[in-house]
Design a protein around this motif. Structure first.
Motif, PDB file in Angstrom:
ATOM      1  N   SER A 255      -7.787 -23.382  -8.826  1.00  0.00           N
ATOM      2  CA  SER A 255      -7.520 -24.788  -8.505  1.00  0.00           C
ATOM      3  C   SER A 255      -6.234 -25.279  -9.158  1.00  0.00           C
ATOM      4  CB  SER A 255      -8.704 -25.667  -8.940  1.00  0.00           C
ATOM      5  OG  SER A 255      -9.893 -25.274  -8.299  1.00  0.00           O
ATOM      6  N   GLY A 256      -5.241 -24.421  -9.243  1.00  0.00           N
ATOM      7  CA  GLY A 256      -4.013 -24.797  -9.919  1.00  0.00           C
ATOM      8  C   GLY A 256      -3.187 -25.835  -9.196  1.00  0.00           C
ATOM      9  N   GLY A 257      -3.330 -25.922  -7.884  1.00  0.00           N
ATOM     10  CA  GLY A 257      -2.527 -26.881  -7.133  1.00  0.00           C
ATOM     11  C   GLY A 257      -2.825 -28.317  -7.486  1.00  0.00           C
ATOM     12  N   ALA A 258      -4.078 -28.623  -7.820  1.00  0.00           N
ATOM     13  CA  ALA A 258      -4.468 -30.006  -8.093  1.00  0.00           C
ATOM     14  C   ALA A 258      -3.732 -30.568  -9.302  1.00  0.00           C
ATOM     15  CB  ALA A 258      -5.981 -30.083  -8.301  1.00  0.00           C
ATOM     16  N   VAL A 259      -3.725 -29.826 -10.396  1.00  0.00           N
ATOM     17  CA  VAL A 259      -3.053 -30.323 -11.595  1.00  0.00           C
ATOM     18  C   VAL A 259      -1.536 -30.316 -11.399  1.00  0.00           C
ATOM     19  CG1 VAL A 259      -2.785 -28.142 -12.880  1.00  0.00           C
ATOM     20  CG2 VAL A 259      -3.202 -30.297 -14.100  1.00  0.00           C
ATOM     21  N   MET A 260      -1.031 -29.424 -10.549  1.00  0.00           N
ATOM     22  CA  MET A 260       0.394 -29.407 -10.240  1.00  0.00           C
ATOM     23  C   MET A 260       0.789 -30.690  -9.512  1.00  0.00           C
ATOM     24  SD  MET A 260       2.551 -26.502  -8.140  1.00  0.00           S
ATOM     25  CE  MET A 260       1.660 -25.197  -8.991  1.00  0.00           C
ATOM     26  N   LEU A 261      -0.041 -31.127  -8.578  1.00  0.00           N
ATOM     27  CA  LEU A 261       0.231 -32.371  -7.857  1.00  0.00           C
ATOM     28  C   LEU A 261       0.216 -33.560  -8.812  1.00  0.00           C
ATOM     29  CD1 LEU A 261      -1.886 -31.843  -4.620  1.00  0.00           C
ATOM     30  CD2 LEU A 261       0.601 -32.078  -4.737  1.00  0.00           C
ATOM     31  N   ALA A 262      -0.753 -33.588  -9.716  1.00  0.00           N
ATOM     32  CA  ALA A 262      -0.828 -34.692 -10.677  1.00  0.00           C
ATOM     33  C   ALA A 262       0.421 -34.724 -11.556  1.00  0.00           C
ATOM     34  CB  ALA A 262      -2.084 -34.559 -11.535  1.00  0.00           C
ATOM     35  N   ALA A 263       0.870 -33.552 -11.999  1.00  0.00           N
ATOM     36  CA  ALA A 263       2.047 -33.491 -12.864  1.00  0.00           C
ATOM     37  C   ALA A 263       3.304 -33.934 -12.135  1.00  0.00           C
ATOM     38  CB  ALA A 263       2.213 -32.071 -13.388  1.00  0.00           C
ATOM     39  N   GLU A 264       3.466 -33.483 -10.897  1.00  0.00           N
ATOM     40  CA  GLU A 264       4.659 -33.875 -10.140  1.00  0.00           C
ATOM     41  C   GLU A 264       4.642 -35.373  -9.865  1.00  0.00           C
ATOM     42  OE1 GLU A 264       7.450 -32.307  -6.476  1.00  0.00           O
ATOM     43  OE2 GLU A 264       5.459 -31.422  -6.774  1.00  0.00           O
ATOM     44  N   ALA A 265       3.475 -35.916  -9.558  1.00  0.00           N
ATOM     45  CA  ALA A 265       3.378 -37.358  -9.335  1.00  0.00           C
ATOM     46  C   ALA A 265       3.708 -38.136 -10.600  1.00  0.00           C
ATOM     47  CB  ALA A 265       1.977 -37.714  -8.847  1.00  0.00           C
ATOM     48  N   ALA A 266       3.269 -37.640 -11.757  1.00  0.00           N
ATOM     49  CA  ALA A 266       3.569 -38.327 -13.013  1.00  0.00           C
ATOM     50  C   ALA A 266       5.076 -38.363 -13.266  1.00  0.00           C
ATOM     51  CB  ALA A 266       2.849 -37.642 -14.172  1.00  0.00           C
ATOM     52  N   LEU A 267       5.762 -37.271 -12.974  1.00  0.00           N
ATOM     53  CA  LEU A 267       7.218 -37.257 -13.141  1.00  0.00           C
ATOM     54  C   LEU A 267       7.892 -38.186 -12.142  1.00  0.00           C
ATOM     55  CD1 LEU A 267       7.721 -33.445 -13.777  1.00  0.00           C
ATOM     56  CD2 LEU A 267       8.463 -35.284 -15.319  1.00  0.00           C
ATOM     57  N   ARG A 268       7.465 -38.128 -10.889  1.00  0.00           N
ATOM     58  CA  ARG A 268       8.056 -39.001  -9.873  1.00  0.00           C
ATOM     59  C   ARG A 268       7.736 -40.473 -10.123  1.00  0.00           C
ATOM     60  NH1 ARG A 268      12.461 -37.118  -7.433  1.00  0.00           N
ATOM     61  NH2 ARG A 268      12.085 -35.137  -6.358  1.00  0.00           N
ATOM     62  N   ALA A 269       6.651 -40.735 -10.829  1.00  0.00           N
ATOM     63  CA  ALA A 269       6.288 -42.115 -11.149  1.00  0.00           C
ATOM     64  C   ALA A 269       6.949 -42.609 -12.421  1.00  0.00           C
ATOM     65  CB  ALA A 269       4.773 -42.245 -11.260  1.00  0.00           C
ATOM     66  N   GLY A 270       7.838 -41.803 -13.020  1.00  0.00           N
ATOM     67  CA  GLY A 270       8.683 -42.313 -14.086  1.00  0.00           C
ATOM     68  C   GLY A 270       8.335 -41.915 -15.485  1.00  0.00           C
ATOM     69  N   ALA A 271       7.353 -41.024 -15.685  1.00  0.00           N
ATOM     70  CA  ALA A 271       7.065 -40.564 -17.046  1.00  0.00           C
ATOM     71  C   ALA A 271       8.277 -39.823 -17.605  1.00  0.00           C
ATOM     72  CB  ALA A 271       5.846 -39.649 -17.047  1.00  0.00           C
ATOM     73  N   GLY A 272       8.575 -40.040 -18.883  1.00  0.00           N
ATOM     74  CA  GLY A 272       9.720 -39.374 -19.489  1.00  0.00           C
ATOM     75  C   GLY A 272       9.502 -37.898 -19.705  1.00  0.00           C
ATOM     76  N   LEU A 273       8.249 -37.543 -20.026  1.00  0.00           N
ATOM     77  CA  LEU A 273       7.886 -36.146 -20.278  1.00  0.00           C
ATOM     78  C   LEU A 273       6.501 -35.894 -19.685  1.00  0.00           C
ATOM     79  CD1 LEU A 273       8.896 -36.004 -24.042  1.00  0.00           C
ATOM     80  CD2 LEU A 273      10.052 -34.734 -22.215  1.00  0.00           C
ATOM     81  N   VAL A 274       6.314 -34.719 -19.126  1.00  0.00           N
ATOM     82  CA  VAL A 274       5.002 -34.331 -18.604  1.00  0.00           C
ATOM     83  C   VAL A 274       4.698 -32.912 -19.054  1.00  0.00           C
ATOM     84  CG1 VAL A 274       3.620 -33.837 -16.554  1.00  0.00           C
ATOM     85  CG2 VAL A 274       5.095 -35.866 -16.607  1.00  0.00           C
ATOM     86  N   SER A 275       3.570 -32.755 -19.744  1.00  0.00           N
ATOM     87  CA  SER A 275       3.064 -31.435 -20.101  1.00  0.00           C
ATOM     88  C   SER A 275       1.836 -31.139 -19.251  1.00  0.00           C
ATOM     89  CB  SER A 275       2.677 -31.383 -21.584  1.00  0.00           C
ATOM     90  OG  SER A 275       3.823 -31.515 -22.410  1.00  0.00           O
ATOM     91  N   VAL A 276       1.574 -29.864 -19.051  1.00  0.00           N
ATOM     92  CA  VAL A 276       0.410 -29.446 -18.272  1.00  0.00           C
ATOM     93  C   VAL A 276      -0.359 -28.403 -19.067  1.00  0.00           C
ATOM     94  CG1 VAL A 276      -0.434 -28.441 -16.130  1.00  0.00           C
ATOM     95  CG2 VAL A 276       1.630 -29.862 -16.109  1.00  0.00           C
ATOM     96  N   ALA A 277      -1.641 -28.657 -19.269  1.00  0.00           N
ATOM     97  CA  ALA A 277      -2.542 -27.694 -19.899  1.00  0.00           C
ATOM     98  C   ALA A 277      -3.400 -27.093 -18.802  1.00  0.00           C
ATOM     99  CB  ALA A 277      -3.404 -28.376 -20.951  1.00  0.00           C
ATOM    100  N   THR A 278      -3.239 -25.797 -18.543  1.00  0.00           N
ATOM    101  CA  THR A 278      -3.922 -25.185 -17.410  1.00  0.00           C
ATOM    102  C   THR A 278      -4.248 -23.734 -17.734  1.00  0.00           C
ATOM    103  OG1 THR A 278      -3.797 -24.872 -15.009  1.00  0.00           O
ATOM    104  CG2 THR A 278      -1.772 -24.460 -16.264  1.00  0.00           C
ATOM    105  N   GLN A 279      -4.951 -23.078 -16.840  1.00  0.00           N
ATOM    106  CA  GLN A 279      -5.289 -21.673 -17.025  1.00  0.00           C
ATOM    107  C   GLN A 279      -4.023 -20.814 -16.913  1.00  0.00           C
ATOM    108  OE1 GLN A 279      -7.975 -20.177 -17.939  1.00  0.00           O
ATOM    109  NE2 GLN A 279      -9.802 -21.313 -17.288  1.00  0.00           N
ATOM    110  N   PRO A 280      -3.947 -19.730 -17.678  1.00  0.00           N
ATOM    111  CA  PRO A 280      -2.724 -18.915 -17.715  1.00  0.00           C
ATOM    112  C   PRO A 280      -2.173 -18.484 -16.356  1.00  0.00           C
ATOM    113  CG  PRO A 280      -4.205 -18.253 -19.471  1.00  0.00           C
ATOM    114  CD  PRO A 280      -4.961 -19.258 -18.657  1.00  0.00           C
ATOM    115  N   PRO A 281      -3.005 -18.075 -15.376  1.00  0.00           N
ATOM    116  CA  PRO A 281      -2.412 -17.627 -14.104  1.00  0.00           C
ATOM    117  C   PRO A 281      -1.617 -18.689 -13.362  1.00  0.00           C
ATOM    118  CG  PRO A 281      -4.693 -16.886 -14.286  1.00  0.00           C
ATOM    119  CD  PRO A 281      -4.465 -17.869 -15.391  1.00  0.00           C
TER     120      PRO A 281
END
Length: 491
Positions: A255-281
């Motif tokens: 289910s890696g795509g879901a958190v990827m979408l959230a992260a990209e939206a956070a950057l596009r919505a103006g967050a200065g920094l975005v980290s992602v904690a996810t499974q290694p693959p």
């Protein structure tokens, strides 16, 4: 005629009507005359060439409004046929009065039989705001006939069969081309199934005694004009730290795509920094698509714990799952003391072990809301305002109840209804985008209620912008470019 930002419940609408009628001293006749006149003007403006009108009236005051319209249309030289139900109850005093005035200019009222006459416009004046049950008998038959007719339908105050309080449609209901509301905008017409029946909504405020304008609205309608005050231009000497650091937690195996979408939206919505904690693959694919995010392989609690001190907001849930890894991520997020935006499987984990979530934003769809409340999805949809408010109070959190006419609620606050979004957004991944947007707005300094409201509004507006090429086939990533434009209202 206009649409105001304030929405009212049925009790408030009745109170205003009663107070105005008492102040005017004519048992409501002049108010009904105003309503019927406004309806006639609306019909003329919308369908100026209409010559044949069919007006379906009930025995209550809504029918009286329709009879005023019928009289004015007849006096203006239109062909008018007024129909009533064979099994109607005793007409109200005002309705009887308006029937007499209509008859005085040569009008007649016939009984509906099997079909509606040919008409250029049908006027629905059958039921008003008081109906909260499924129409039956002759009422059901005439509503079905209106829906099968080819002529456009003008509904007076409320499309008959729609609950003006909740937006629920318990049975058959008129599918109006246009709904003209009187005095106030009814909260139920802006969310849920009601949106399939109202068509274009207009508001005729009528002229009320000044002293009678003190009834408080029950909800607010949030539109694009809310955004400039919440999204001012950035300072010339700004830096990324001022725009906050969002930590997105999720993306379990598969289910890696879901958190990827959230992260990209956070950057596009103006967050200065975005980290992602996810499974290694998922780290490699995430960095390939989104090198601006800081991707971290997290397999145990110690690895996630190291990421928490730098974060300002945690967005948790997209692709999280419900296994041991997910539960440990959820536990650490809860005890971090950071503001949370909670979605998807994090909501399901919360439903399994409920606890207060102060300073959090919960973003359930109706099914998740049902699990959080221990009720059915149908019960949630039956009154979205009550469901959202109960969730906010139960969890001491801001709640975004997603769906048509998204409702944003907070403890001890007036709920907000989002005036944006479209059916094309009913696709997997849209909620992940919303999670990232709200988290980014929180990281930039907005409080939970405003971040949730502005985030849901931006999400809906970007969806509407992206749907100009069609609703079918709309993808979450299609919203990212228009989202950026909407986030800079000064441009």
């Amino acid at each position: 005629m206009s649409e105001l930002a304030e929405l009212f419940d049925v009790a408030a609408a009745r109170q205003l009507d009663a107070q105005a009628s008492a102040a005017l001293g004519d048992a409501g006749a002049s108010l009904m005359e105003q309503a019927g006149t406004a309806a006639w003007q609306c019909l003329l403006q919308r369908w100026p060439q209409a010559q044949r009108l069919c007006v379906v009236v009930g025995s209550g005051n809504n029918g009286g409004d329709g009879l005023v319209l019928a009289r004015l249309a007849l006096q203006a030289g239109r062909s008018v046929q007024v129909l009533r139900l064979a099994d109607e109850g005793a007409p109200s005093a005002l309705s009887q009065r308006m029937r007499a005035q209509y008859a005085a200019v040569g009008g007649t009222v016939a009984v509906f039989e099997d079909a509606l006459p040919s008409a250029d416009v049908i006027v629905d004046a059958l039921f008003g705001i008081g109906l909260n049950r499924a129409p039956a008998g002759e009422a059901e038959r005439v509503i079905t006939a209106m829906n099968h007719a080819t002529a456009p339908v003008l509904a007076l105050d409320v499309p008959s069969g729609v609950d003006a309080q909740t937006g629920q449609v318990p049975g058959v209901a008129v599918r109006a081309t246009c709904t003209l509301q009187f005095i106030v905008a009814h909260q139920g017409l802006y969310t849920g199934t009601a949106l399939e029946h109202t068509g274009e909504r207009q508001l005729a405020e009528l002229t009320l005694p000044a002293a009678e304008a003190s009834v408080a609205p029950s909800a607010e309608r949030w539109q694009a004009n809310r955004l400039p005050a919440l999204l001012p231009p950035r300072r010339a000497n700004t830096h990324k730290g001022e725009s906050g650091h969002v930590l997105c937690v999720g993306g379990n195996l598969g289910s890696g795509g879901a958190v990827m979408l959230a992260a990209e939206a956070a950057l596009r919505a103006g967050a200065g920094l975005v980290s992602v904690a996810t499974q290694p693959p998922h780290v490699g694919p995430l960095l390939t698509r989104l090198p601006e995010a800081m991707a971290h392989a997290v397999q145990d609690s110690a690895e996630l714990q190291r990421l928490l001190p730098r974060a300002k907001v945690i967005a948790i849930g997209p692709g999280l799952g419900q296994d041991d890894w997910a539960r440990e991520c959820w536990r650490l997020a809860r005890v971090s003391g950071l503001p949370l935006v909670v979605d998807a499987d994090a909501l399901n984990l919360l439903a399994a072990a409920p606890l207060p979530m102060p300073d959090a934003v919960l973003t359930p769809h109706p099914g998740e809301a049902a699990r959080l409340l221990g009720v059915t999805t149908a019960q949630v949809q039956a009154d979205r305002f009550i469901a959202a408010q109960h969730l906010a109070e139960r969890f001491d959190a801001v709640v975004v109840l997603k769906g048509a006419g998204t409702v944003v609620a907070a403890p001890h606050a007036r709920p907000r209804v989002i005036a944006a979004g479209n059916p094309g957004m009913a696709v997997g991944g849209m909620g992940d985008l919303l999670t990232g947007i709200i988290a980014a707005l929180r990281a930039q300094g907005l409080g939970a209620f405003d971040a949730a409201s502005a985030g849901a509004l931006l999400h809906g507006l970007a969806g509407d912008d992206a749907a100009v090429d069609g609703q079918r086939g709309l993808l979450p990533t299609d919203l990212l470019v228009p989202l950026r434009r909407r986030l800079n209202p000064e441009l």
